[in-house]
Design a protein around this motif. Structure first.
Motif, short mmCIF file in Angstrom:
data_model
loop_
_atom_site.label_atom_id
_atom_site.label_comp_id
_atom_site.label_asym_id
_atom_site.label_seq_id
_atom_site.Cartn_x
_atom_site.Cartn_y
_atom_site.Cartn_z
N GLN A 36 -5.52 -18.20 -3.46
CA GLN A 36 -4.22 -18.49 -4.06
C GLN A 36 -3.56 -17.17 -4.47
OE1 GLN A 36 -5.08 -21.19 -7.24
NE2 GLN A 36 -5.68 -22.82 -5.84
N TYR A 37 -2.48 -16.82 -3.77
CA TYR A 37 -1.75 -15.60 -4.08
C TYR A 37 -0.87 -15.84 -5.30
CZ TYR A 37 -3.12 -14.11 0.58
OH TYR A 37 -3.83 -13.78 1.69
N CYS A 38 -0.91 -14.94 -6.26
CA CYS A 38 -0.09 -15.05 -7.47
C CYS A 38 1.11 -14.12 -7.42
CB CYS A 38 -0.92 -14.75 -8.71
SG CYS A 38 -2.29 -15.88 -8.91
N GLY A 39 0.98 -13.02 -6.70
CA GLY A 39 2.11 -12.10 -6.62
C GLY A 39 1.78 -10.84 -5.84
N HIS A 40 2.81 -10.24 -5.28
CA HIS A 40 2.72 -8.95 -4.58
C HIS A 40 3.58 -7.99 -5.38
CE1 HIS A 40 4.34 -6.44 -1.00
NE2 HIS A 40 3.43 -5.77 -1.66
N TYR A 41 2.99 -6.89 -5.79
CA TYR A 41 3.68 -5.94 -6.67
C TYR A 41 3.67 -4.55 -6.08
CZ TYR A 41 3.09 -9.77 -9.91
OH TYR A 41 3.13 -11.00 -10.49
N LEU A 42 4.62 -3.76 -6.53
CA LEU A 42 4.74 -2.36 -6.11
C LEU A 42 4.76 -1.49 -7.35
CD1 LEU A 42 5.52 -0.04 -4.10
CD2 LEU A 42 7.88 -0.71 -4.52
N VAL A 43 3.94 -0.46 -7.33
CA VAL A 43 3.96 0.54 -8.40
C VAL A 43 4.32 1.87 -7.73
CG1 VAL A 43 2.59 1.78 -10.12
CG2 VAL A 43 2.24 -0.66 -9.77
N ARG A 44 5.31 2.55 -8.26
CA ARG A 44 5.72 3.85 -7.72
C ARG A 44 5.14 4.93 -8.61
NH1 ARG A 44 11.36 3.79 -5.34
NH2 ARG A 44 10.09 3.02 -3.66
N LEU A 45 4.30 5.79 -8.02
CA LEU A 45 3.62 6.84 -8.77
C LEU A 45 4.22 8.21 -8.46
CD1 LEU A 45 -0.08 5.75 -8.12
CD2 LEU A 45 1.29 5.32 -10.15
N TRP A 46 4.60 8.90 -9.49
CA TRP A 46 5.07 10.28 -9.35
C TRP A 46 3.93 11.20 -9.79
CZ3 TRP A 46 8.65 6.55 -10.35
CH2 TRP A 46 9.84 6.61 -9.62
N ARG A 47 3.44 12.01 -8.88
CA ARG A 47 2.37 12.95 -9.22
C ARG A 47 2.94 14.21 -9.85
NH1 ARG A 47 -2.10 10.40 -7.99
NH2 ARG A 47 -2.15 9.14 -6.13
N SER A 48 4.14 14.57 -9.43
CA SER A 48 4.86 15.68 -10.04
C SER A 48 6.35 15.49 -9.75
CB SER A 48 4.37 17.03 -9.49
OG SER A 48 4.75 17.18 -8.14
N TRP A 49 7.19 16.19 -10.49
CA TRP A 49 8.63 16.01 -10.35
C TRP A 49 9.17 16.55 -9.03
CZ3 TRP A 49 10.70 12.56 -13.22
CH2 TRP A 49 10.19 12.30 -14.48
N ASP A 50 8.48 17.51 -8.44
CA ASP A 50 8.99 18.12 -7.22
C ASP A 50 8.41 17.51 -5.95
OD1 ASP A 50 6.59 19.17 -8.04
OD2 ASP A 50 6.98 21.18 -7.28
N GLU A 51 7.68 16.40 -6.04
CA GLU A 51 7.14 15.70 -4.87
C GLU A 51 7.69 14.27 -4.85
OE1 GLU A 51 2.92 15.77 -4.52
OE2 GLU A 51 2.77 17.83 -5.18
N PRO A 52 7.82 13.71 -3.66
CA PRO A 52 8.29 12.32 -3.61
C PRO A 52 7.23 11.37 -4.18
CG PRO A 52 7.71 13.10 -1.42
CD PRO A 52 7.60 14.28 -2.34
#
Length: 76
Positions: A36-52
């Motif tokens: 039973q799937y409850c949700g698909h989520y996205l977390v955006r991680l910034w490792r440093s300010w000068d990298e995407p």
């Protein structure tokens, strides 16, 4: 009670392909033993300010193999 799984791009595409059929099946068979799937989520991680940022997709699912207080597949 719940399990969390990270997802690759291929897994996201596969889930997108079957989600309509999955939803129809779960709507007509609410006691199904399919995960039973409850949700698909996205977390955006910034490792440093000068990298995407790095996008991490994860899926939350209900644990159907829970026995009493402990999960059958506990990772202690």
């Amino acid at each position: 009670r719940y399990m969390i799984k990270t997802m690759s791009r291929e897994e996201i595409r596969a889930l997108d392909d079957i989600i309509g059929d999955y939803w129809r099946h779960m709507s007509t068979n609410p006691r199904s033993l399919i995960v039973q799937y409850c949700g698909h989520y996205l977390v955006r991680l910034w490792r440093s300010w000068d990298e995407p940022p790095e996008d991490v997709h994860f899926l939350v699912m209900r644990n159907l193999l829970q026995v009493g207080k402990w999960s059958l597949f506990s990772r202690r």
